[in-house]
Design an enzyme around this catalytic site. Structure first.
Site, PDB file in Angstrom:
ATOM      1  N   CYS A 164      -0.147  47.677  65.736  1.00  0.00           N
ATOM      2  CA  CYS A 164       1.211  47.272  66.080  1.00  0.00           C
ATOM      3  C   CYS A 164       1.350  45.776  66.334  1.00  0.00           C
ATOM      4  O   CYS A 164       2.459  45.289  66.521  1.00  0.00           O
ATOM      5  CB  CYS A 164       1.679  48.041  67.313  1.00  0.00           C
ATOM      6  SG  CYS A 164       1.255  49.795  67.247  1.00  0.00           S
ATOM      7  N   HIS A 303       7.221  43.525  73.631  1.00  0.00           N
ATOM      8  CA  HIS A 303       6.704  44.607  72.776  1.00  0.00           C
ATOM      9  C   HIS A 303       7.448  45.889  73.122  1.00  0.00           C
ATOM     10  O   HIS A 303       7.880  46.597  72.222  1.00  0.00           O
ATOM     11  CB  HIS A 303       5.199  44.745  72.985  1.00  0.00           C
ATOM     12  CG  HIS A 303       4.548  45.683  72.024  1.00  0.00           C
ATOM     13  ND1 HIS A 303       4.608  45.512  70.653  1.00  0.00           N
ATOM     14  CD2 HIS A 303       3.809  46.809  72.217  1.00  0.00           C
ATOM     15  CE1 HIS A 303       3.940  46.489  70.050  1.00  0.00           C
ATOM     16  NE2 HIS A 303       3.455  47.290  70.976  1.00  0.00           N
ATOM     17  N   GLU A 314       2.906  45.493  80.310  1.00  0.00           N
ATOM     18  CA  GLU A 314       3.500  44.262  79.794  1.00  0.00           C
ATOM     19  C   GLU A 314       4.288  43.547  80.892  1.00  0.00           C
ATOM     20  O   GLU A 314       4.237  42.309  80.993  1.00  0.00           O
ATOM     21  CB  GLU A 314       4.392  44.558  78.599  1.00  0.00           C
ATOM     22  CG  GLU A 314       4.881  43.307  77.900  1.00  0.00           C
ATOM     23  CD  GLU A 314       5.644  43.579  76.614  1.00  0.00           C
ATOM     24  OE1 GLU A 314       5.949  42.605  75.891  1.00  0.00           O
ATOM     25  OE2 GLU A 314       5.950  44.756  76.325  1.00  0.00           O
ATOM     26  N   LYS A 335      13.144  47.343  70.210  1.00  0.00           N
ATOM     27  CA  LYS A 335      12.675  48.667  69.783  1.00  0.00           C
ATOM     28  C   LYS A 335      13.599  49.763  70.288  1.00  0.00           C
ATOM     29  O   LYS A 335      13.543  50.893  69.795  1.00  0.00           O
ATOM     30  CB  LYS A 335      11.244  48.916  70.251  1.00  0.00           C
ATOM     31  CG  LYS A 335      10.181  48.120  69.487  1.00  0.00           C
ATOM     32  CD  LYS A 335       8.776  48.513  69.926  1.00  0.00           C
ATOM     33  CE  LYS A 335       7.711  47.752  69.172  1.00  0.00           C
ATOM     34  NZ  LYS A 335       7.631  46.326  69.533  1.00  0.00           N
ATOM     35  N   HIS A 340       9.767  51.937  66.865  1.00  0.00           N
ATOM     36  CA  HIS A 340       8.526  51.167  66.752  1.00  0.00           C
ATOM     37  C   HIS A 340       8.082  51.142  65.290  1.00  0.00           C
ATOM     38  O   HIS A 340       7.645  52.148  64.746  1.00  0.00           O
ATOM     39  CB  HIS A 340       7.437  51.792  67.628  1.00  0.00           C
ATOM     40  CG  HIS A 340       6.237  50.920  67.792  1.00  0.00           C
ATOM     41  ND1 HIS A 340       6.010  49.784  67.045  1.00  0.00           N
ATOM     42  CD2 HIS A 340       5.160  51.037  68.626  1.00  0.00           C
ATOM     43  CE1 HIS A 340       4.876  49.237  67.403  1.00  0.00           C
ATOM     44  NE2 HIS A 340       4.341  49.969  68.366  1.00  0.00           N
ATOM     45  N   PHE A 399      -2.742  49.063  69.120  1.00  0.00           N
ATOM     46  CA  PHE A 399      -3.898  49.927  69.339  1.00  0.00           C
ATOM     47  C   PHE A 399      -5.182  49.142  69.050  1.00  0.00           C
ATOM     48  O   PHE A 399      -5.247  48.351  68.107  1.00  0.00           O
ATOM     49  CB  PHE A 399      -3.843  51.142  68.418  1.00  0.00           C
ATOM     50  CG  PHE A 399      -2.840  52.199  68.821  1.00  0.00           C
ATOM     51  CD1 PHE A 399      -2.172  52.147  70.031  1.00  0.00           C
ATOM     52  CD2 PHE A 399      -2.570  53.256  67.973  1.00  0.00           C
ATOM     53  CE1 PHE A 399      -1.257  53.120  70.398  1.00  0.00           C
ATOM     54  CE2 PHE A 399      -1.657  54.242  68.324  1.00  0.00           C
ATOM     55  CZ  PHE A 399      -1.008  54.174  69.539  1.00  0.00           C
TER      56      PHE A 399
END
Length: 413
Positions: A164, A303, A314, A335, A340, A399
């Site tokens: 991502c 994110h 975050e 998002k 996503h 990830f």
């Protein structure tokens, strides 16, 4: 030695909220949600029923029917966005020196739908009879290669695969490639097309997806009731250019790319470091790279995946880097509208951040209802804001513990 300056002169996009950059940005400004019931396949019997799909997409006229037959959807998205970006930059008919122009386009997974369909054919007919195009259609780097072929770009051509964070890596790596003197122009971004049975099923089985059937309460970053992300798809391509090169040809400039931070948590294959330390280091590196202080930043395009661990981590990272200034920052997640988009996410959000600076508009985190004490920042709930901003960050976390932060500055040429 002074660093070469890098600006954005072209943006193209194919997204769940619009199939070109102009319409996608208009939808984001309006707070429109691109999430709905899955239509690309029949999800009956599956736990997840929602996705952020690209709708009403046609590769024509950017790609001929003949060529499109030999491209997976993720490549069609990327090439369509690249055609828009290059035209917007004024480089489609008058390209620069080919060996001084490169491509850096990420995809986290590549041609998943083609893999699924060819695997089914192999089971039925034998695997020696699958398409001879199978490998070159599905490999993750092929979108970058197709863009280079289309425009005859002979500089570096690469595909960072970093889950991502990959789209952010592609933009950041392209930025450094120009700044360090290896190119004058880089076409960069990310693309993904994984709204497929395997894509949805794989993320469902690892308990990453939201299983709500209500689009308004599915992708809800920073909300206390968040329970997972909604899978999205699409692409964004940016044209980055060395400043003097852009000015010499009278190019329009969206924003300046000022800094790039990139780190790894080295913690877990899917979970972020709980204290957000890797993301914090990426943001701090981007600020140092751009030569600005934390107090100068006005906005962060987070994110913000809508997963419990990511959003809390975050926010902790932001507090670590910005201290008391964290409470003055605007921190939103687009998002909430696009879902996503995996390897495309960082590129799409980089584009939105540049447009935020250009227009003096901070997009909302839509669908927000229930505050969370672990995410107690100004998340720009539900309504975007007309407000002048000078510096903005775009974060991407992937990830494997990949962390990217991109620092942008408003262009005031």
């Amino acid at each position: 030695m002074d660093k070469r300056r890098v600006v954005i002169t072209g943006i193209g996009a194919v997204t769940p909220v619009g199939n070109d950059a102009k319409s996608a940005w208009a939808a984001v400004r309006a707070g429109q949600c691109g999430i709905g019931p899955i239509t690309k396949f029949d999800p009956a019997g599956m736990k997840a029923s929602l996705a952020a799909e690209v709708r009403d997409f046609s590769p024509e006229p950017a790609i001929s029917k003949r060529d499109a037959r030999h491209m997976d959807l993720f490549t069609q998205y990327a090439l369509t966005a690249a055609v828009e970006a290059m035209a917007g930059a004024g480089l489609d008919k008058d390209p620069p020196d080919a060996v001084r122009c490169g491509v850096d386009v990420s995809s986290g997974i590549g041609g998943l739908s083609s893999t699924e369909s060819e695997h089914s054919k192999g089971l039925e007919r034998g695997f020696d009879k699958i398409s001879p195009y199978y490998i070159p259609i599905t490999i993750s780097n092929i979108a970058a290669a197709q863009i280079a072929i289309r425009f005859g770009l002979k500089g570096m051509c690469a595909c960072p695969v970093a889950a991502c964070a990959g789209g952010g890596n592609a933009v950041g790596d392209a930025f450094r490639h120009i700044r360090d003197g290896y190119a004058e122009v880089m076409v960069c971004g990310g693309s993904e097309a994984t709204v497929t049975p395997m894509g949805i099923g794989g993320f469902t089985s690892m308990k990453a997806l939201c299983l709500s059937d209500d689009p308004a309460r599915a992708s809800i970053p920073f909300d206390k009731e968040r329970c997972g992300f909604v899978l999205g798809e699409g692409a964004a391509i940016l044209v980055l250019e060395e400043l003097a090169h852009a000015q010499a040809r009278g190019a329009s400039i969206y924003a300046e790319l000022l800094g790039y931070g990139v780190t790894c948590d080295a913690h877990h294959i899917t979970a972020p470091a709980p204290d957000g330390s890797g993301g914090a280091r990426a943001m701090a590196e981007a600020l140092a790279d751009g030569g600005i202080t934390p107090e100068q930043v006005d906005y962060i395009n987070a994110h913000g995946t809508s997963t419990p661990l990511n959003d809390a981590g975050e926010c902790m990272a932001i507090k670590t880097v910005f201290g008391a200034h964290a409470g003055k920052l605007m921190v939103s997640s687009t998002k909430s509208m696009t879902g996503h988009m995996l390897g495309a996410a960082g590129a799409v959000e980089a584009a939105f951040t540049a447009l935020s600076l250009r227009d003096g508009f901070v997009p909302a985190t839509i669908g927000y209802r229930v505050p969370d004490e672990a995410c107690d920042l100004d998340v720009v709930p539900n309504e975007g804001r007309e407000v002048p901003i000078q510096y903005a960050l775009s974060n991407s976390l992937g990830f494997g513990g990949h962390n990217v932060a991109l620092l942008f500055k408003k262009w005031e040429g």
